[in-house]
Write a protein that holds these residues in place. Structure first.
Motif, mmCIF file in Angstrom:
data_model
loop_
_atom_site.group_PDB
_atom_site.id
_atom_site.type_symbol
_atom_site.label_atom_id
_atom_site.label_comp_id
_atom_site.label_asym_id
_atom_site.label_seq_id
_atom_site.Cartn_x
_atom_site.Cartn_y
_atom_site.Cartn_z
ATOM 1 N N GLY A 193 -13.023 -10.039 -7.464
ATOM 2 C CA GLY A 193 -12.622 -9.583 -8.702
ATOM 3 C C GLY A 193 -13.407 -8.548 -9.138
ATOM 4 O O GLY A 193 -13.496 -8.239 -10.448
ATOM 5 N N GLN A 214 -7.082 -3.591 5.298
ATOM 6 C CA GLN A 214 -6.551 -4.871 4.657
ATOM 7 C C GLN A 214 -7.582 -5.900 4.574
ATOM 8 O O GLN A 214 -7.536 -6.782 3.561
ATOM 9 C CB GLN A 214 -5.392 -5.599 5.694
ATOM 10 N N TYR A 262 1.024 -1.117 -0.053
ATOM 11 C CA TYR A 262 -0.067 -0.201 0.002
ATOM 12 C C TYR A 262 1.089 1.207 -0.169
ATOM 13 O O TYR A 262 1.777 1.423 0.964
ATOM 14 C CB TYR A 262 -0.968 0.209 1.196
ATOM 15 N N ASP A 320 -9.586 -4.750 1.255
ATOM 16 C CA ASP A 320 -8.843 -5.121 0.072
ATOM 17 C C ASP A 320 -8.724 -6.477 -0.161
ATOM 18 O O ASP A 320 -8.908 -6.984 -1.542
ATOM 19 C CB ASP A 320 -7.321 -4.545 0.378
ATOM 20 N N ALA A 321 -8.480 -7.455 0.692
ATOM 21 C CA ALA A 321 -8.537 -9.023 0.524
ATOM 22 C C ALA A 321 -9.809 -9.226 -0.103
ATOM 23 O O ALA A 321 -9.899 -10.171 -1.054
ATOM 24 C CB ALA A 321 -8.257 -9.525 1.641
ATOM 25 N N VAL A 371 -11.828 -7.548 -2.095
ATOM 26 C CA VAL A 371 -12.086 -6.853 -3.285
ATOM 27 C C VAL A 371 -11.215 -7.741 -4.384
ATOM 28 O O VAL A 371 -11.750 -8.128 -5.436
ATOM 29 C CB VAL A 371 -11.494 -5.533 -3.218
ATOM 30 N N GLN A 372 -9.912 -8.266 -3.783
ATOM 31 C CA GLN A 372 -9.269 -8.875 -4.736
ATOM 32 C C GLN A 372 -9.635 -10.226 -5.066
ATOM 33 O O GLN A 372 -9.770 -10.974 -5.997
ATOM 34 C CB GLN A 372 -7.694 -9.186 -4.134
ATOM 35 N N ALA A 373 -10.211 -10.701 -3.959
ATOM 36 C CA ALA A 373 -10.888 -12.225 -4.039
ATOM 37 C C ALA A 373 -12.013 -12.223 -5.070
ATOM 38 O O ALA A 373 -12.348 -13.128 -6.013
ATOM 39 C CB ALA A 373 -11.206 -12.819 -2.715
ATOM 40 N N LYS A 401 -14.605 -4.508 -8.468
ATOM 41 C CA LYS A 401 -14.184 -3.221 -8.055
ATOM 42 C C LYS A 401 -15.325 -2.506 -7.169
ATOM 43 O O LYS A 401 -16.308 -2.300 -8.108
ATOM 44 C CB LYS A 401 -13.062 -2.345 -8.945
ATOM 45 N N ASN A 423 -12.383 3.883 -3.962
ATOM 46 C CA ASN A 423 -11.218 3.486 -3.361
ATOM 47 C C ASN A 423 -11.284 3.559 -1.773
ATOM 48 O O ASN A 423 -12.187 4.158 -1.321
ATOM 49 C CB ASN A 423 -10.154 4.168 -4.004
ATOM 50 N N ALA A 476 -5.484 2.143 -0.697
ATOM 51 C CA ALA A 476 -5.784 0.944 -1.618
ATOM 52 C C ALA A 476 -6.591 1.375 -2.801
ATOM 53 O O ALA A 476 -7.865 1.753 -2.520
ATOM 54 C CB ALA A 476 -7.013 -0.032 -0.679
ATOM 55 N N TRP A 503 -7.994 0.800 -6.205
ATOM 56 C CA TRP A 503 -8.544 -0.304 -7.088
ATOM 57 C C TRP A 503 -8.709 0.448 -8.491
ATOM 58 O O TRP A 503 -8.591 -0.234 -9.334
ATOM 59 C CB TRP A 503 -9.899 -0.725 -6.464
#
Length: 413
Positions: free
Chosen positions: A113, A103, A51, A106-107, A109-111, A115, A119, A65, A67
């Motif tokens: 896929g 954290q 970050y 963010d995890a 959002v990443q998982a 957005k 942000n 973060a 995105w």
């Protein structure tokens, strides 16, 4: 990924080792070496997890973060600076809770896929406490243009060091752009006893109190304590002491706790044991849920000071500063908190904050939410300040829920 209470508590309790005092408190006044040390820890924590951190020109720090480039940020956080000999929960809890909430989200959002509309960023505001550099709530107030940046950078501490010089000395006089913000949320210890007394785990603040300070300068004449007769003295401290008592006594003109007052800072010149003081500078603090009560108390004090100068051979200069009107928090934010917590089986209570917080400044610009968790005995701004780990973790979960809703577009028209 799910929230790890253990990792959160480990990070939070680590902050108490930076600037630790002898009795489990902290001393990290704004712009000092210890403030610089915890700022470096905040920056490095973000770097280790990918970050980036921006630092603006008043020392505010933003851990991002991002995105979707160009999309505004939901901002969550608080401050890492402290009062002298302070408690370890005030401010730092809100920053570390925000770090772990970011954290977690963010995890997710990443998982997923996918957005979200906004942000997310964590902020460490500069000089919320106002202990070394007055006024307080400086960084967030500059951010929303309630205070002028150039004026604040020129503010000096009692030794003559300016805000700009202090930030430069610790390496945090930044040049980065400020993020565009869509909404704001902050969690804080209550610094009062309502939640503890009522057994409620979470408070949602509906408005702040009206506050103002009086900058008071008492001017006498310096002379020898052993050679100057009592009748010939122009003792600034004697007059200043009577003003301190006036500030205390004026609260008795109103119902109990309708007005809070204090003199927490005083500088005496030349501050020698064998010299009659020539100058005393002090700051009086007046707070109430009613602006009318504060103004009535101010008028009483000014009349009392005028009468005092007729009795004592001194001059007194009084200046209004740091006047803060009552600030409401949006009903939509309060209802959002109540719904989210009800869904989790948590009771909440609406509260008013007597203390100032960065969320109060932010509420003038964007939809803002201010959450409280219980404070043991209501004690704050001292080393005995304490909140149970269980309540800290509950608050972390609440902040995460609110931040998740905000990045999803809650409170946006």
């Amino acid at each position: 990924m799910s929230l790890s209470p253990e990792e959160f508590l480990k990070d939070f309790h680590h902050t108490a080792t930076i600037g630790a005092t002898a009795h489990q408190g902290v001393d990290r006044q704004a712009g000092t070496a210890k403030d610089g040390e915890i700022r470096a820890w905040f920056r490095d924590w973000g770097a280790e997890r990918g970050y980036p951190v921006r630092v603006d020109s008043i020392g505010n720090m933003f851990l991002l973060a991002e995105w979707t480039p160009g999309v505004p940020f939901v901002l969550i956080g608080s401050h890492l600076d402290s009062q002298p000999l302070a408690g370890r929960f005030d401010g730092a809890y809100g920053v570390v809770a925000a770090m772990h909430a970011l954290q977690e989200i963010d995890a997710e959002v990443q998982a997923a896929g996918e957005k979200p509309p906004f942000n997310l960023a964590v902020v460490n505001w500069f000089n919320e406490e106002g202990a070394r550099f007055a006024p307080s709530i400086m960084g967030s107030s500059v951010f929303v243009s309630l205070m002028d940046e150039a004026d604040m950078l020129a503010v000096s501490d009692p030794s003559g060091t300016t805000v700009g010089e202090a930030l430069e000395s610790i390496g945090f006089l930044g040049t980065d752009s400020r993020p565009e913000v869509a909404s704001y949320a902050e969690i804080h210890i209550e610094q009062g006893r309502i939640l503890e007394r009522e057994g409620i785990p979470l408070g949602a603040v509906d408005r702040s109190w009206y506050t103002q300070k009086l900058d008071i300068e008492v001017l006498g004449e310096q002379s020898h304590t052993g050679a100057t007769s009592m009748a010939d003295r122009r003792d600034a401290l004697i007059a200043a002491s009577k003003i301190v008592l006036m500030v205390h006594e004026v609260t008795k003109d109103f119902e109990e706790d309708a007005l809070l007052s204090s003199v927490g800072q005083m500088h005496i010149e030349p501050n020698s044991p064998i010299v009659v003081p020539r100058r005393v500078h002090l700051v009086a603090d007046l707070r109430s849920d009613s602006e009318e009560i504060v103004q009535a108390a101010r008028a009483t004090l000014l009349a009392g000071i005028d009468a005092l100068t007729a009795e004592h051979p001194v001059d007194v200069n009084v200046r209004d500063f740091d006047v803060r009107p009552r600030r409401p928090f949006p009903e939509g934010g309060l209802e959002l908190v109540e719904k989210l917590m009800a869904d989790k089986g948590l009771s909440t209570r609406r509260l008013r904050t007597r203390a100032g917080h960065d969320a109060v400044a932010m509420s003038t610009q964007v939809p803002s939410v201010l959450l409280f968790v219980p404070s043991v005995d209501g004690v704050s701004h001292c080393e005995r300040e304490f909140t149970e780990d269980e309540d800290l973790v509950t608050g972390l979960g609440a902040l995460t829920e609110v931040a998740r809703a905000l990045v999803g577009g809650a409170l946006q028209d």
